[in-house]
Motif scaffolding. Structure first.
Motif, PDB file in Angstrom:
ATOM      1  N   ASN A 186       5.464  -4.793  -8.103  1.00  0.00           N
ATOM      2  CA  ASN A 186       5.039  -5.710  -6.836  1.00  0.00           C
ATOM      3  C   ASN A 186       3.224  -5.837  -6.827  1.00  0.00           C
ATOM      4  O   ASN A 186       3.297  -6.428  -5.446  1.00  0.00           O
ATOM      5  CB  ASN A 186       5.888  -5.059  -6.378  1.00  0.00           C
ATOM      6  N   GLN A 187       2.362  -5.521  -7.438  1.00  0.00           N
ATOM      7  CA  GLN A 187       1.493  -4.981  -7.613  1.00  0.00           C
ATOM      8  C   GLN A 187       0.820  -4.641  -6.673  1.00  0.00           C
ATOM      9  O   GLN A 187      -0.265  -5.070  -5.677  1.00  0.00           O
ATOM     10  CB  GLN A 187       0.739  -6.609  -7.577  1.00  0.00           C
ATOM     11  N   ALA A 188       1.488  -3.532  -6.026  1.00  0.00           N
ATOM     12  CA  ALA A 188       0.829  -2.938  -4.736  1.00  0.00           C
ATOM     13  C   ALA A 188      -0.291  -2.048  -5.385  1.00  0.00           C
ATOM     14  O   ALA A 188      -0.580  -1.569  -6.592  1.00  0.00           O
ATOM     15  CB  ALA A 188       2.495  -2.377  -4.255  1.00  0.00           C
ATOM     16  N   SER A 189      -1.067  -1.454  -5.133  1.00  0.00           N
ATOM     17  CA  SER A 189      -2.315  -0.065  -4.896  1.00  0.00           C
ATOM     18  C   SER A 189      -1.807   0.645  -3.774  1.00  0.00           C
ATOM     19  O   SER A 189      -0.524   1.103  -2.706  1.00  0.00           O
ATOM     20  CB  SER A 189      -3.235  -0.661  -3.895  1.00  0.00           C
ATOM     21  N   ILE A 190      -2.178   2.038  -4.657  1.00  0.00           N
ATOM     22  CA  ILE A 190      -1.924   3.532  -4.413  1.00  0.00           C
ATOM     23  C   ILE A 190      -2.867   4.620  -3.905  1.00  0.00           C
ATOM     24  O   ILE A 190      -3.753   4.181  -4.343  1.00  0.00           O
ATOM     25  CB  ILE A 190      -0.756   3.840  -5.934  1.00  0.00           C
ATOM     26  N   THR A 191      -2.353   5.726  -3.004  1.00  0.00           N
ATOM     27  CA  THR A 191      -3.493   6.015  -2.826  1.00  0.00           C
ATOM     28  C   THR A 191      -3.221   7.328  -2.498  1.00  0.00           C
ATOM     29  O   THR A 191      -1.976   7.886  -2.221  1.00  0.00           O
ATOM     30  CB  THR A 191      -4.344   6.041  -1.231  1.00  0.00           C
ATOM     31  N   LEU A 192      -3.936   8.475  -3.927  1.00  0.00           N
ATOM     32  CA  LEU A 192      -3.422   9.598  -4.141  1.00  0.00           C
ATOM     33  C   LEU A 192      -4.014  10.235  -2.867  1.00  0.00           C
ATOM     34  O   LEU A 192      -5.725  10.886  -3.476  1.00  0.00           O
ATOM     35  CB  LEU A 192      -3.714   9.532  -5.507  1.00  0.00           C
ATOM     36  N   LEU A 193      -3.459  11.053  -2.374  1.00  0.00           N
ATOM     37  CA  LEU A 193      -4.415  12.308  -1.618  1.00  0.00           C
ATOM     38  C   LEU A 193      -4.124  13.614  -1.462  1.00  0.00           C
ATOM     39  O   LEU A 193      -2.976  14.260  -2.046  1.00  0.00           O
ATOM     40  CB  LEU A 193      -2.835  11.402   0.456  1.00  0.00           C
ATOM     41  N   ALA A 227      -4.528   8.089 -19.138  1.00  0.00           N
ATOM     42  CA  ALA A 227      -3.445   8.087 -19.587  1.00  0.00           C
ATOM     43  C   ALA A 227      -2.095   7.558 -19.275  1.00  0.00           C
ATOM     44  O   ALA A 227      -1.207   7.729 -19.855  1.00  0.00           O
ATOM     45  CB  ALA A 227      -3.238   9.747 -20.486  1.00  0.00           C
ATOM     46  N   THR A 228      -2.449   6.906 -18.038  1.00  0.00           N
ATOM     47  CA  THR A 228      -1.306   6.509 -17.860  1.00  0.00           C
ATOM     48  C   THR A 228      -1.213   5.073 -18.379  1.00  0.00           C
ATOM     49  O   THR A 228      -1.554   4.467 -18.481  1.00  0.00           O
ATOM     50  CB  THR A 228      -0.734   5.995 -15.928  1.00  0.00           C
ATOM     51  N   PRO A 229       0.127   4.659 -18.693  1.00  0.00           N
ATOM     52  CA  PRO A 229       1.019   3.342 -19.442  1.00  0.00           C
ATOM     53  C   PRO A 229       1.128   2.513 -18.213  1.00  0.00           C
ATOM     54  O   PRO A 229       0.683   1.228 -18.881  1.00  0.00           O
ATOM     55  CB  PRO A 229       2.346   4.211 -19.547  1.00  0.00           C
ATOM     56  N   PHE A 230       0.902   2.838 -17.287  1.00  0.00           N
ATOM     57  CA  PHE A 230       0.395   1.486 -16.432  1.00  0.00           C
ATOM     58  C   PHE A 230      -0.848   1.658 -16.049  1.00  0.00           C
ATOM     59  O   PHE A 230      -2.010   1.729 -15.776  1.00  0.00           O
ATOM     60  CB  PHE A 230       1.113   2.027 -14.761  1.00  0.00           C
ATOM     61  N   HIS A 231      -1.236  -0.056 -15.075  1.00  0.00           N
ATOM     62  CA  HIS A 231      -2.605  -0.747 -14.817  1.00  0.00           C
ATOM     63  C   HIS A 231      -2.524  -0.576 -13.584  1.00  0.00           C
ATOM     64  O   HIS A 231      -1.638  -2.001 -13.283  1.00  0.00           O
ATOM     65  CB  HIS A 231      -2.558  -1.786 -16.013  1.00  0.00           C
ATOM     66  N   VAL A 232      -1.563  -0.311 -12.728  1.00  0.00           N
ATOM     67  CA  VAL A 232      -2.189  -0.343 -11.119  1.00  0.00           C
ATOM     68  C   VAL A 232      -3.594   0.184 -10.629  1.00  0.00           C
ATOM     69  O   VAL A 232      -4.435   0.864 -10.736  1.00  0.00           O
ATOM     70  CB  VAL A 232      -1.139   0.356 -10.821  1.00  0.00           C
ATOM     71  N   ASP A 233      -3.640  -0.210  -9.520  1.00  0.00           N
ATOM     72  CA  ASP A 233      -5.113   0.165  -8.232  1.00  0.00           C
ATOM     73  C   ASP A 233      -4.468   0.918  -8.151  1.00  0.00           C
ATOM     74  O   ASP A 233      -4.179   1.346  -6.755  1.00  0.00           O
ATOM     75  CB  ASP A 233      -4.812  -1.314  -7.756  1.00  0.00           C
ATOM     76  N   ILE A 234      -5.257   2.189  -8.575  1.00  0.00           N
ATOM     77  CA  ILE A 234      -4.839   3.294  -7.824  1.00  0.00           C
ATOM     78  C   ILE A 234      -6.636   3.885  -6.840  1.00  0.00           C
ATOM     79  O   ILE A 234      -7.917   4.321  -7.528  1.00  0.00           O
ATOM     80  CB  ILE A 234      -5.384   4.748  -8.534  1.00  0.00           C
ATOM     81  N   THR A 235      -6.683   5.206  -5.987  1.00  0.00           N
ATOM     82  CA  THR A 235      -7.831   5.248  -5.415  1.00  0.00           C
ATOM     83  C   THR A 235      -7.404   6.796  -4.478  1.00  0.00           C
ATOM     84  O   THR A 235      -6.098   6.908  -4.905  1.00  0.00           O
ATOM     85  CB  THR A 235      -8.299   4.754  -3.498  1.00  0.00           C
ATOM     86  N   ALA A 272       5.389   6.603  -8.640  1.00  0.00           N
ATOM     87  CA  ALA A 272       4.916   5.438  -7.569  1.00  0.00           C
ATOM     88  C   ALA A 272       4.415   4.662  -8.543  1.00  0.00           C
ATOM     89  O   ALA A 272       3.642   3.404  -7.971  1.00  0.00           O
ATOM     90  CB  ALA A 272       3.593   5.877  -6.664  1.00  0.00           C
ATOM     91  N   GLN A 273       3.798   5.061  -9.144  1.00  0.00           N
ATOM     92  CA  GLN A 273       3.132   3.690 -10.721  1.00  0.00           C
ATOM     93  C   GLN A 273       3.932   2.934 -10.909  1.00  0.00           C
ATOM     94  O   GLN A 273       3.478   1.537 -10.759  1.00  0.00           O
ATOM     95  CB  GLN A 273       2.396   4.785 -11.623  1.00  0.00           C
ATOM     96  N   LEU A 274       5.574   3.403 -11.267  1.00  0.00           N
ATOM     97  CA  LEU A 274       6.158   2.296 -11.790  1.00  0.00           C
ATOM     98  C   LEU A 274       5.900   0.956 -10.102  1.00  0.00           C
ATOM     99  O   LEU A 274       7.035  -0.111 -11.189  1.00  0.00           O
ATOM    100  CB  LEU A 274       7.541   2.504 -12.425  1.00  0.00           C
ATOM    101  N   ARG A 332       0.614  -1.836   0.347  1.00  0.00           N
ATOM    102  CA  ARG A 332      -0.149  -0.359  -0.139  1.00  0.00           C
ATOM    103  C   ARG A 332       0.913   0.852   0.368  1.00  0.00           C
ATOM    104  O   ARG A 332       1.666   1.399   0.979  1.00  0.00           O
ATOM    105  CB  ARG A 332      -1.168   0.128   1.079  1.00  0.00           C
ATOM    106  N   ILE A 333       0.646   1.806  -0.703  1.00  0.00           N
ATOM    107  CA  ILE A 333       1.221   3.321  -1.471  1.00  0.00           C
ATOM    108  C   ILE A 333       0.513   4.493  -1.139  1.00  0.00           C
ATOM    109  O   ILE A 333      -0.236   4.403  -2.221  1.00  0.00           O
ATOM    110  CB  ILE A 333       2.525   2.965  -2.669  1.00  0.00           C
ATOM    111  N   LEU A 334       1.339   5.925  -0.357  1.00  0.00           N
ATOM    112  CA  LEU A 334       0.411   6.997  -0.354  1.00  0.00           C
ATOM    113  C   LEU A 334       1.702   7.642  -1.142  1.00  0.00           C
ATOM    114  O   LEU A 334       2.510   7.983  -1.022  1.00  0.00           O
ATOM    115  CB  LEU A 334       0.322   7.470   1.068  1.00  0.00           C
TER     116      LEU A 334
END
Length: 696
Positions: free
Chosen positions: A593-600, A625-633, A586-588, A567-569
């Motif tokens: 590691n298939q981690a999720s990101i929270t944009l605060l 438009a990001t080239p990554f496929h990451v779970d972002i909240t 952060a997306q890279l 879990r990345i903030l």
């Protein structure tokens, strides 16, 4: 006891010690009371001066010297901190508003002076005191994320015009007062001033560029060159019979482009804001007589009211003129008015110059103190209310390599296809501490493997010109042991690695040179002390790498294996390219590691729902438009204390990624920021993401 106190008061060293104690303790107390720290220094000067405890003598040579140095340094920093890039973006409108917010207060102040029986020369000088302004409210608009609003940018740019013009009027008025007025003497004075301005603004700038180019990375001598420039300009100003603060301000403008936003500028401003500038404000307090101040508020009450009223009304009228000319709405108009309202730095320095020249009276000096107190409180209050309703700038970012990628060259555009195909993604990891080496190598290896790139573990064997062979050999053996361990970790993670040892007399420059030689896309570094007096004054390896590198830098304090980060903030303040690059990093990192990101997004409590929705909508559009496929909240938190909002959210995450921001002080004493507070209090893993200087 009285004898002891009297003998101590005659010792310059004791007075200097008292000044340091005041500077250290008083401003934080007043800031807790929501008053500027500079006001606290003025009050301390009154308490310690002749009308108080009598512990400091304003007439002593030591106090005069320190106060003069502080006054010169204050105006120098004012010129040095002006953002010439922002001025050029809206220079026409900045000049237009600058002309209005200079001429209207100048006229109002002149009328006030004439109305209270002052001569024409003194009246014009009173008007010029009202014409400049100090951007005390800028940290507020910066916190609200609306610094990109055109009205704010125009007001900041107008500072160049108002401060320069006000100081030129001061120079002319004092020179006229010093001798008999005549058209010939005025022409001679203006001619001397023009020649002097060319010598300082052009000559000093060219000399600085040559000197900085020849000295390279010698920050010590560059710092001394800057100090020599400011005091040489001040002495030159006195030679042509103008006040020294005019020369100091011009010197600041002259070397502005030379030092840039680099480490030399940061050290120059830090030394001034920490030591010399506070001396000036304490010295101002020593000159303030309580009895005459009270008398001014009684017998000179209407003069004080007239000056304060003229300043407030004239600055509002100037902002209203800008509204009509440039079609700003009322929120933008009120923001421009409130930002141009505070009168602190240039006004106090110019007033003291006028009093010392015998052109202004003590009544004007005391009235200006009241003016400073009123406007330094009123301006920021209005700014905090009006700026909340400013339109958050629409993002104009093109989602490309500049935002989401980590580039290999120095150009502003993305690398060419030939460059991309010829150079693999390269991560340089300097290793020094055996206890933190493994996590750093793992992080660098994951990033390099994800991009099918190469990892370069780097060890700097520090040497110097007098280093004997056994000592150097010992350093080389330490480096080889570190690199052997790095190779082992790289093999475990199946990442291509190329360990290198570099002999260099400067660790930071050795890292940057190696990174440039190997076309690094990213430098991953370990943690080091980044606050504290020594780190801020002399810098450390991380500071130097941030300022010297050509590629992004990720400074990591990892408390767990990078592979365990889930879990990345990432706090996001606004939607500029600079603010979004940590999101790309952060997306890279998350994608490895298939981690999720929270944009605060921590916003002000008074931010409207429409503004919050608009921000989230724009951020969602950019992320699409990001080239990554990451779970972002996306998470928005209303919180007046931004650092506390980040710290609360960090408790539920494994890693916090913060953007490294260059700290600047606006001629004041506020030296802390959100990043510093979060770094000192967060308990989990942290990454401080810094950018190349040309992208910052």
């Amino acid at each position: 006891m009285d004898y002891i106190l009297e003998s101590l008061s005659d010792t310059p060293l004791v007075g200097f010690t008292v000044l340091l104690l005041v500077i250290l303790t008083v401003p934080p107390v007043f800031e807790q009371l929501r008053l500027p720290g500079l006001v606290g220094l003025l009050v301390a000067g009154v308490v310690l001066g002749p009308d108080g405890l009598g512990f400091l003598d304003p007439g002593s040579e030591a106090m005069k010297l320190l106060s003069d140095i502080g006054k010169i340094y204050l105006m120098f920093v004012a010129g040095l901190e002006i953002d010439l890039m922002e001025f050029h973006k809206t220079r026409n409108r900045s000049l237009g508003f600058g002309l209005a917010t200079f001429l209207v207060p100048l006229i109002f102040g002149t009328v006030v002076g004439q109305g209270f029986g002052f001569g024409l020369n003194a009246s014009i000088l009173i008007g010029s005191l009202l014409a400049s302004h100090t951007l005390l409210g800028y940290p507020i608009v910066n916190r609200l994320g609306v610094t990109g609003n055109e009205a704010v940018t125009v007001t900041v740019g107008a500072t160049i015009f108002t401060d320069t013009a006000a100081l030129l009027v001061l120079a002319i008025c004092i020179s006229i007062h010093a001798g008999e007025f005549s058209a010939t003497s005025l022409i001679i004075q203006l001619g001397a001033l023009a020649i002097y301005a060319v010598v300082v603004l052009y000559g000093f700038a060219q000399a600085g560029k040559v000197y900085f180019r020849r000295t390279g990375n010698d920050e010590g001598n560059q710092f001394l060159f800057v100090l020599l420039a400011v005091f040489l300009a001040s002495v030159g100003a006195q030679v042509i019979n103008i006040d020294q603060i005019v020369g100091a301000f011009m010197a600041g403008l002259a070397v502005n482009g030379v030092v840039g936003r680099g480490p030399v500028q940061e050290k120059v401003i830090f030394v001034g804001s920490t030591l010399f500038i506070p001396f000036f404000f304490v010295g101002m307090g020593l000159l303030l007589s309580v009895s005459s101040f009270i008398e001014t508020l009684t017998t000179g009450f209407w003069l004080t009211v007239a000056i304060v009223g003229a300043l407030i009304s004239s600055k509002f009228l100037a902002a209203w003129v800008a509204k009509l000319l440039y079609r700003y709405n009322w929120h933008e108009t009120l923001s421009m008015w409130s930002l141009s309202l505070p009168q602190v730095a240039a006004t106090l320095a110019a007033t003291l110059a006028g009093v010392n020249a015998g052109l202004l009276t003590s009544d004007i000096f005391n009235a200006v103190i009241v003016l400073m107190l009123v406007t330094s409180v009123l301006g920021p209050i209005i700014t905090s209310r009006a700026a909340r309703h400013l339109t958050i700038p629409k993002t104009t970012i093109e989602v490309e390599e500049e935002v989401w990628g980590l580039r290999t060259d120095d150009s502003i555009g993305p690398p060419s296809e030939e460059t991309q195909s010829a150079l693999p993604f390269t991560v340089v990891v300097p290793v020094h501490n055996p206890h933190t080496e493994r996590y750093l190598i793992e992080a660098g290896a994951l990033l390099a493997r994800h991009e099918a790139g190469v990892l370069i573990p780097l060890s700097i064997a520090k040497s110097h010109i007098h280093m004997d062979d056994p000592e150097l050999e010992n350093e080389l053996q330490k480096s080889r042991r570190l690199l052997q361990k790095a190779s082992t970790v790289s093999q475990e993670l199946r990442t291509k690695a190329k360990p290198i040892v570099r002999i260099d007399d400067d660790i930071a420059h050795g890292i940057c040179r190696a990174a440039r030689e190997y076309h690094a896309n990213l430098i991953v570094m370990g943690w080091a002390e980044m606050t504290g007096f020594r780190a801020r004054l002399f810098g450390n390896v991380i500071d130097s790498v941030f300022w010297s590198t050509h590629c992004p830098v990720a400074v990591m304090r990892l408390l767990d294996e990078p592979m365990q980060i889930r879990r990345i903030l990432v706090p996001v303040k606004n939607l500029t390219a600079q603010a979004l690059r940590p999101v790309g990093f952060a997306q890279l990192l998350a994608d490895t590691n298939q981690a999720s990101i929270t944009l605060l997004h921590v916003c002000d409590r008074q931010t409207t729902k429409d503004q919050i929705l608009e921000f989230e909508s724009e951020l969602t559009t950019v992320l699409a438009a990001t080239p990554f496929h990451v779970d972002i909240t996306i998470q928005t938190t209303p919180e007046d204390n931004v650092a506390q909002g980040i710290l609360k959210a960090a408790r539920n995450h494994d890693l916090v990624i913060l953007r490294s921001l260059r700290r600047r002080t606006a001629g004041g004493l506020a030296v802390s920021d959100v990043t510093t507070e979060v770094l000192s209090k967060v308990s989990g893993s942290v990454v401080l993401f810094g950018e190349p200087h040309h992208l910052a």
